[in-house]
Write an enzyme that holds these catalytic residues in place. Structure first.
Site, mmCIF file in Angstrom:
data_model
loop_
_atom_site.group_PDB
_atom_site.id
_atom_site.type_symbol
_atom_site.label_atom_id
_atom_site.label_comp_id
_atom_site.label_asym_id
_atom_site.label_seq_id
_atom_site.Cartn_x
_atom_site.Cartn_y
_atom_site.Cartn_z
ATOM 1 N N ASN A 143 0.871 -1.184 0.000
ATOM 2 C CA ASN A 143 0.000 0.000 0.000
ATOM 3 C C ASN A 143 0.906 1.231 0.000
ATOM 4 O O ASN A 143 1.471 1.585 1.027
ATOM 5 C CB ASN A 143 -0.894 -0.051 1.247
ATOM 6 N N LYS B 220 0.115 4.254 -0.315
ATOM 7 C CA LYS B 220 -0.548 5.447 0.236
ATOM 8 C C LYS B 220 -0.309 6.641 -0.695
ATOM 9 O O LYS B 220 -0.271 6.474 -1.907
ATOM 10 C CB LYS B 220 -0.088 5.702 1.671
ATOM 11 N N HIS C 194 -9.689 1.076 4.548
ATOM 12 C CA HIS C 194 -8.435 1.275 5.286
ATOM 13 C C HIS C 194 -8.687 2.227 6.451
ATOM 14 O O HIS C 194 -9.491 3.156 6.341
ATOM 15 C CB HIS C 194 -7.354 1.847 4.348
ATOM 16 N N GLU D 173 -7.123 4.637 7.591
ATOM 17 C CA GLU D 173 -6.923 6.070 7.300
ATOM 18 C C GLU D 173 -8.142 6.647 6.589
ATOM 19 O O GLU D 173 -8.482 7.814 6.757
ATOM 20 C CB GLU D 173 -5.632 6.256 6.489
ATOM 21 N N GLU E 144 -5.706 -5.068 10.450
ATOM 22 C CA GLU E 144 -4.697 -4.042 10.701
ATOM 23 C C GLU E 144 -5.031 -3.281 11.978
ATOM 24 O O GLU E 144 -5.854 -2.352 11.951
ATOM 25 C CB GLU E 144 -4.659 -3.042 9.542
ATOM 26 N N GLY F 27 2.200 2.253 10.771
ATOM 27 C CA GLY F 27 3.149 3.351 10.633
ATOM 28 C C GLY F 27 3.825 3.749 11.929
ATOM 29 O O GLY F 27 4.449 4.803 12.017
ATOM 30 N N SER G 52 3.107 -2.140 10.384
ATOM 31 C CA SER G 52 4.547 -2.198 10.642
ATOM 32 C C SER G 52 5.171 -3.553 10.283
ATOM 33 O O SER G 52 6.047 -4.059 10.987
ATOM 34 C CB SER G 52 4.856 -1.826 12.089
HETATM 35 P P1 PGA Z 1 2.603 0.292 7.662
HETATM 36 O O1 PGA Z 1 1.153 0.499 7.012
HETATM 37 O O2 PGA Z 1 3.178 -0.976 7.089
HETATM 38 O O3 PGA Z 1 3.380 1.515 7.252
HETATM 39 O O4 PGA Z 1 2.415 0.194 9.140
HETATM 40 C C1 PGA Z 1 0.282 -0.582 6.795
HETATM 41 C C2 PGA Z 1 -1.007 -0.109 6.167
HETATM 42 O O5 PGA Z 1 -1.462 1.006 6.515
HETATM 43 O O6 PGA Z 1 -1.599 -0.789 5.320
#
Ligand code: PGA
Length: 254
Positions: free
Chosen positions: A9, A11, A95, A97, A167, A173, A213
């Site tokens: 992803n 983003k 997601h 976010e 997740e 992140g 992460s």
């Molecule tokens: P990350 O994000 O690996 O940077 O923690 C995962 C995601 O948001 O899908």
């Protein structure tokens, strides 16, 4: 046997030339025909370029969101058919976010999941609890309700095509991943939830990713867990060497 699926992803990162460079480098680092299905999810603007660059690799291309209507006066939105047109095979839906910053709800997630399936796209449906919800002991109830809402009314055949990504929001992140055991326990809960409604066979076929992460250093221990069938990777998917190592670690001996 469920085939592991590793999705990157990206983003809101990568211009078109940057995306093309990342794909070219990944292609030199990842041997073809590996055990894992690989999906790249660039921003909308780079979808067609990435799809073009991936022709012949067998890798998938995913968008990071979409609208559920096929066309109309919906300024700023992108339809399932437009994603297909750009070369997409997959789409991330719900997601955290999007839920946190853009008003995505269980209801809109559900509409998008149905629309994606109707258009022949594989939805990667994201669920997971915030830190406050985890600390309040609400993880299980929350994840079950997100899964039930997202998948309501689907058939067992639909379930075979979609992917659920667990997740935990506090792990995204932050450099703080869930322990493999904890991630596995929630994946098992998701599978049981699906089993109750669609039966053991559909549950056994459902692919469940862990995200939050994931890095080259922790991917193998996470993927060794029996209920986890892949990873949704953010930050570590932006650099080819790290993402190639994650793909290589997707199917460790269990
Ligand atoms: P990350 O994000 O690996 O940077 O923690 C995962 C995601 O948001 O899908």
């Amino acid at each position: 046997m469920r085939r592991p699926i590793i999705a990157g992803n990206w983003k809101m990162h990568k211009t078109i030339p940057e995306a093309e460079r990342l794909v070219a480098e990944l292609k030199t680092l990842v041997p073809p025909g590996g055990p894992a299905e690989v999906v790249l999810c660039p921003p909308f603007t780079a979808l067609a370029a990435v799809a073009g660059a991936l022709k012949g690799t067998g890798w998938g291309v995913g968008a990071q969101d979409m609208f559920w209507e096929e066309k109309g006066a919906f300024t700023g939105e992108i339809s399932p058919g437009m994603l297909r047109d750009a070369g997409c095979t997959h789409v991330i839906i719900g997601h955290s976010e999007r839920r946190q910053y853009f008003g995505e709800t269980d209801g809109t997630v559900h509409r998008k999941v149905r629309a994606a399936l109707g258009a022949g796209l594989v939805p990667i449906v994201c669920v997971g609890e915030t830190l406050a919800q985890r600390e309040a002991g609400e993880t299980e109830a929350l994840v079950v309700s997100q899964v039930e809402a997202a998948l309501e009314g689907l058939t067992a055949a639909d379930l075979e095509r979609l992917v659920v990504a667990y997740e935990p929001v506090w792990a995204i992140g932050t450099g703080r991943n869930a322990t493999p055991g904890d991630a596995n326990a929630v994946a098992a809960l998701i599978r049981r939830t699906v089993g109750k409604q669609w039966g053991a066979e559909a549950a056994a076929r459902l692919r469940i990713q862990y995200g939050g992460s994931v890095k080259p250093e922790n991917v193998e221990e996470l993927m060794r867990e029996p209920e986890i069938d892949g990873a949704l990777v953010g930050g570590a998917s932006l650099e080819a060497p790290a993402f190639a190592r994650i793909i290589a670690g997707a199917a460790p001996e269990r």
